[in-house]
Design a protein around this motif. Structure first.
Motif, PDB file in Angstrom:
ATOM      1  N   PRO A  76     -17.510  23.969  -7.794  1.00  0.00           N
ATOM      2  CA  PRO A  76     -18.879  24.440  -7.536  1.00  0.00           C
ATOM      3  C   PRO A  76     -19.338  25.571  -8.460  1.00  0.00           C
ATOM      4  CG  PRO A  76     -17.689  24.235  -5.472  1.00  0.00           C
ATOM      5  CD  PRO A  76     -16.696  24.024  -6.579  1.00  0.00           C
ATOM      6  N   VAL A  77     -18.408  26.409  -8.910  1.00  0.00           N
ATOM      7  CA  VAL A  77     -18.800  27.520  -9.781  1.00  0.00           C
ATOM      8  C   VAL A  77     -18.492  27.242 -11.253  1.00  0.00           C
ATOM      9  CG1 VAL A  77     -18.698  29.268  -7.974  1.00  0.00           C
ATOM     10  CG2 VAL A  77     -16.655  28.781  -9.329  1.00  0.00           C
ATOM     11  N   GLY A  78     -17.808  26.125 -11.528  1.00  0.00           N
ATOM     12  CA  GLY A  78     -17.538  25.730 -12.910  1.00  0.00           C
ATOM     13  C   GLY A  78     -16.593  26.641 -13.657  1.00  0.00           C
ATOM     14  N   SER A  80     -12.308  28.113 -14.082  1.00  0.00           N
ATOM     15  CA  SER A  80     -10.904  27.748 -13.898  1.00  0.00           C
ATOM     16  C   SER A  80     -10.351  28.376 -12.627  1.00  0.00           C
ATOM     17  CB  SER A  80     -10.072  28.216 -15.102  1.00  0.00           C
ATOM     18  OG  SER A  80     -10.005  29.633 -15.119  1.00  0.00           O
ATOM     19  N   GLN A  81      -9.249  27.803 -12.135  1.00  0.00           N
ATOM     20  CA  GLN A  81      -8.635  28.308 -10.909  1.00  0.00           C
ATOM     21  C   GLN A  81      -8.184  29.766 -11.054  1.00  0.00           C
ATOM     22  OE1 GLN A  81      -4.927  28.663 -10.233  1.00  0.00           O
ATOM     23  NE2 GLN A  81      -5.646  29.679  -8.377  1.00  0.00           N
ATOM     24  N   PRO A  82      -7.570  30.178 -12.172  1.00  0.00           N
ATOM     25  CA  PRO A  82      -7.197  31.597 -12.285  1.00  0.00           C
ATOM     26  C   PRO A  82      -8.408  32.543 -12.247  1.00  0.00           C
ATOM     27  CG  PRO A  82      -5.953  30.302 -13.863  1.00  0.00           C
ATOM     28  CD  PRO A  82      -6.999  29.389 -13.281  1.00  0.00           C
ATOM     29  N   THR A  83      -9.508  32.125 -12.854  1.00  0.00           N
ATOM     30  CA  THR A  83     -10.705  32.966 -12.843  1.00  0.00           C
ATOM     31  C   THR A  83     -11.298  33.051 -11.438  1.00  0.00           C
ATOM     32  OG1 THR A  83     -11.166  32.392 -15.142  1.00  0.00           O
ATOM     33  CG2 THR A  83     -13.004  33.292 -13.858  1.00  0.00           C
ATOM     34  N   VAL A  84     -11.347  31.922 -10.748  1.00  0.00           N
ATOM     35  CA  VAL A  84     -11.846  31.918  -9.369  1.00  0.00           C
ATOM     36  C   VAL A  84     -10.930  32.771  -8.496  1.00  0.00           C
ATOM     37  CG1 VAL A  84     -12.240  30.471  -7.333  1.00  0.00           C
ATOM     38  CG2 VAL A  84     -13.083  29.741  -9.577  1.00  0.00           C
TER      39      VAL A  84
END
Length: 127
Positions: A76-78, A80-84
């Motif tokens: 939904p936010v476009g 990467s998993q580490p950034t999220v």
């Protein structure tokens, strides 16, 4: 030019005169927010100052009591998993979200009454 300079220095402006005599300002009607409360509010608002974090908070809040898996928040936010995960950690540290490990995945939930608590702290700081 010399005449202009002497006139400028010979007649102080009303603002400068008021400051010098202490007549331009009145004391604040109430004490300022306590430093600890101001720091805590600033930390929450700093966490909410990023549009991605506001989006994540909204998505997690919509997920309800079951929470939202970090794996479902990347698309939904476009990002990467580490950034999220980084953004979610900031929201957890600000006291807005809670984190629960379920097997391999982390699930996030809105801390009950967190937003109301922030609103009350802000109102208290401004009174």
């Amino acid at each position: 030019m010399r005449g202009k300079m002497s006139r400028m220095t010979a007649t102080p402006s009303p603002l400068v005169a008021g400051v010098a005599t202490g007549t331009c300002c009145t004391p604040p009607p109430r004490p300022a927010a306590e430093p600890d409360a101001a720091r805590e509010l600033a930390r929450v608002f700093k966490a909410l100052s990023d549009p991605t974090r506001v989006q994540l908070l909204s998505i997690v809040a919509a997920a309800g009591d079951d929470g939202a898996c970090v794996c479902d928040l990347t698309e939904p936010v476009g990002l990467s998993q580490p950034t999220v995960s980084h953004h979610l950690k900031v929201l957890v540290d600000a006291g807005l979200l809670s984190r629960e490990q379920r097997g391999r995945w982390a699930y996030f939930s809105l801390v009950p009454d967190a937003l109301e608590h922030v609103a009350h702290r802000l109102q208290d700081a401004l009174r």
